[in-house]
Design a protein around this motif. Structure first.
Motif, short mmCIF file in Angstrom:
data_model
loop_
_atom_site.label_atom_id
_atom_site.label_comp_id
_atom_site.label_asym_id
_atom_site.label_seq_id
_atom_site.Cartn_x
_atom_site.Cartn_y
_atom_site.Cartn_z
N ASP A 47 0.84 -1.21 0.00
CA ASP A 47 0.00 0.00 0.00
C ASP A 47 0.87 1.26 0.00
O ASP A 47 0.58 2.23 -0.71
CB ASP A 47 -0.93 0.00 1.22
N LYS A 48 1.93 1.24 0.81
CA LYS A 48 2.83 2.40 0.87
C LYS A 48 3.52 2.64 -0.48
O LYS A 48 3.83 3.78 -0.83
CB LYS A 48 3.89 2.20 1.96
N LEU A 49 3.74 1.58 -1.23
CA LEU A 49 4.39 1.68 -2.54
C LEU A 49 3.38 1.91 -3.67
O LEU A 49 3.77 2.00 -4.83
CB LEU A 49 5.19 0.40 -2.83
N GLY A 50 2.10 1.98 -3.29
CA GLY A 50 1.07 2.19 -4.30
C GLY A 50 0.71 0.93 -5.06
O GLY A 50 0.14 0.99 -6.16
N ILE A 51 1.02 -0.24 -4.47
CA ILE A 51 0.69 -1.53 -5.11
C ILE A 51 -0.43 -2.19 -4.30
O ILE A 51 -0.21 -2.65 -3.19
CB ILE A 51 1.94 -2.44 -5.15
N GLN A 52 -1.62 -2.17 -4.87
CA GLN A 52 -2.79 -2.66 -4.15
C GLN A 52 -2.88 -4.18 -4.23
O GLN A 52 -2.66 -4.78 -5.28
CB GLN A 52 -4.08 -2.05 -4.74
N SER A 53 -3.19 -4.81 -3.09
CA SER A 53 -3.35 -6.26 -3.06
C SER A 53 -4.72 -6.65 -3.60
O SER A 53 -5.72 -5.99 -3.32
CB SER A 53 -3.21 -6.77 -1.62
N GLN A 54 -4.74 -7.71 -4.37
CA GLN A 54 -5.98 -8.23 -4.91
C GLN A 54 -6.14 -9.69 -4.48
O GLN A 54 -5.16 -10.44 -4.47
CB GLN A 54 -5.99 -8.17 -6.44
N TYR A 55 -7.36 -10.07 -4.13
CA TYR A 55 -7.62 -11.42 -3.65
C TYR A 55 -8.81 -12.02 -4.40
O TYR A 55 -9.76 -11.33 -4.74
CB TYR A 55 -7.92 -11.43 -2.15
N VAL A 56 -8.75 -13.33 -4.61
CA VAL A 56 -9.88 -14.10 -5.12
C VAL A 56 -10.05 -15.30 -4.19
O VAL A 56 -9.12 -16.08 -3.98
CB VAL A 56 -9.64 -14.59 -6.57
N ASN A 57 -11.24 -15.39 -3.57
CA ASN A 57 -11.51 -16.46 -2.60
C ASN A 57 -10.45 -16.52 -1.50
O ASN A 57 -10.03 -17.60 -1.07
CB ASN A 57 -11.61 -17.81 -3.30
N GLY A 58 -10.02 -15.32 -1.06
CA GLY A 58 -9.06 -15.25 0.03
C GLY A 58 -7.62 -15.51 -0.37
O GLY A 58 -6.72 -15.48 0.46
N ARG A 59 -7.37 -15.75 -1.66
CA ARG A 59 -6.00 -16.03 -2.13
C ARG A 59 -5.45 -14.82 -2.86
O ARG A 59 -6.11 -14.23 -3.70
CB ARG A 59 -6.00 -17.25 -3.06
N ARG A 60 -4.20 -14.47 -2.54
CA ARG A 60 -3.58 -13.29 -3.12
C ARG A 60 -3.25 -13.50 -4.60
O ARG A 60 -2.68 -14.52 -4.98
CB ARG A 60 -2.29 -12.96 -2.35
N ILE A 61 -3.62 -12.53 -5.41
CA ILE A 61 -3.17 -12.51 -6.80
C ILE A 61 -1.76 -11.92 -6.81
O ILE A 61 -1.54 -10.80 -6.35
CB ILE A 61 -4.11 -11.64 -7.68
N THR A 62 -0.80 -12.69 -7.32
CA THR A 62 0.60 -12.28 -7.27
C THR A 62 1.07 -11.89 -8.67
O THR A 62 1.63 -12.70 -9.41
CB THR A 62 1.47 -13.41 -6.68
N ASP A 63 0.82 -10.62 -9.02
CA ASP A 63 1.26 -10.14 -10.33
C ASP A 63 2.74 -9.74 -10.26
O ASP A 63 3.41 -9.94 -9.24
CB ASP A 63 0.37 -8.98 -10.81
N ALA A 64 3.26 -9.17 -11.35
CA ALA A 64 4.70 -8.87 -11.43
C ALA A 64 5.15 -7.91 -10.35
O ALA A 64 6.25 -8.05 -9.78
CB ALA A 64 5.04 -8.32 -12.81
N GLU A 65 4.33 -6.90 -10.02
CA GLU A 65 4.70 -5.97 -8.95
C GLU A 65 4.60 -6.63 -7.59
O GLU A 65 5.44 -6.42 -6.71
CB GLU A 65 3.79 -4.73 -8.99
N THR A 66 3.57 -7.43 -7.41
CA THR A 66 3.33 -8.05 -6.10
C THR A 66 4.39 -9.09 -5.76
O THR A 66 4.79 -9.21 -4.60
CB THR A 66 1.93 -8.68 -6.06
N ILE A 67 4.89 -9.84 -6.75
CA ILE A 67 5.92 -10.83 -6.44
C ILE A 67 7.18 -10.13 -5.95
O ILE A 67 7.89 -10.65 -5.07
CB ILE A 67 6.22 -11.76 -7.64
N ASP A 68 7.46 -8.94 -6.45
CA ASP A 68 8.60 -8.17 -5.94
C ASP A 68 8.39 -7.80 -4.47
O ASP A 68 9.31 -7.90 -3.65
CB ASP A 68 8.82 -6.90 -6.77
N VAL A 69 7.17 -7.37 -4.15
CA VAL A 69 6.86 -6.97 -2.77
C VAL A 69 6.96 -8.17 -1.82
O VAL A 69 7.61 -8.09 -0.77
CB VAL A 69 5.46 -6.33 -2.68
#
Length: 260
Positions: A47-69
């Motif tokens: 959130d501080k980096l401006g990368i919003q977390s997304q979830y489907v059925n409680g599971r995190r979607i790990t896109d290219a930015e999120t895997i870095d985080v």
């Protein structure tokens, strides 16, 4: 006996609870492994980096930015803080991901109804036990963050419960293993509204009786199925209990639910 212990994010996110848990964990004698999460911390930093977390059925979607985080947070910040705290308590911990020494190769989850991105699925047969055994036998305590790799240079976000179960099953070829899941309840409860209604021992027969009675909450059923899958794959015992009881739950006088 080797204790493979997974601690949930509710403990990782609370400094006081984490400090007490790590003191208890450090006091466990003999060979032990810790697997941790840290999802809420990853969400806050994202959130501080401006990368919003997304979830489907409680599971995190790990896109290219999120895997870095999650790589930075799980494999860096959380893992190394835990290792440093354990060192301060006399426990010679070593922080690892599944990529280190090729211990946990994984496959990127196939896209079906949902594209989960850089999420890894493990097959237990691929877990490399030789490096873990080397560390354990040398007196080190491995501390795993929930990260694996695809063998082609890509880090993958992987469920910490699954990593714990896969390590426990793979290591059961070399040791008697007790797999311990630490969470916010005292164990499997006969009455979900009564935190003290702990069922201390469950085998397959008792489990079928409890299912027939309809006394188990929906949330505990996947944990129990995973527990029996581990038992049937060679793990000696699985313990589900409160993080506060981790030290006791490495003894014969368990406070949680022992599945055997």
């Amino acid at each position: 006996m080797v204790y493979v212990i997974k601690v949930g994010g509710n403990v990782i996110d609370n400094p006081a609870l984490l400090e007490q848990f790590l003191a208890d964990f450090a006091a466990i004698p003999g060979k032990k492994i810790l697997i941790h999460g840290g999802g809420k911390i990853a969400t806050r930093i994202g959130d501080k980096l401006g990368i919003q977390s997304q979830y489907v059925n409680g599971r995190r979607i790990t896109d290219a930015e999120t895997i870095d985080v999650v790589t930075m947070v799980y494999g860096g910040l959380v893992n190394k803080q835990i290792v440093a705290k354990l060192q301060a308590k006399g426990c010679n911990a070593i922080g690892l991901t599944g990529a280190d020494a090729n211990i946990i190769p994984a496959a990127k989850r196939p896209v079906k109804e949902t594209d989960y991105g850089f999420v890894g699925d493990i097959t237990t047969e691929q877990v490399q036990t030789a490096p873990v055994k080397l560390l354990l036998d040398a007196g080190f305590t491995p501390v795993f963050s929930p990260l694996t790799h695809d063998g082609a240079g890509q880090i993958l976000n992987t469920n910490a419960d699954t990593i714990a179960s896969s390590l426990a099953i793979a290591l059961s070829a070399h040791y008697a293993v007790r797999l311990i899941y630490c969470f916010e309840k005292k164990g499997v409860l006969r009455d979900a509204s009564d935190d003290n209604a702990v069922i201390n021992l469950i085998d397959r027969g008792i489990y079928q009786s409890l299912l027939a009675e309809g006394v188990l909450s929906d949330g505990i059923l996947p944990k129990l199925e995973n527990a029996f899958a581990a038992i049937e794959s060679g793990v000696k015992e699985v313990l589900i209990g409160h993080a506060d009881d981790v030290r006791k739950n490495t003894t014969d006088a368990v406070a949680g639910t022992l599945i055997c």
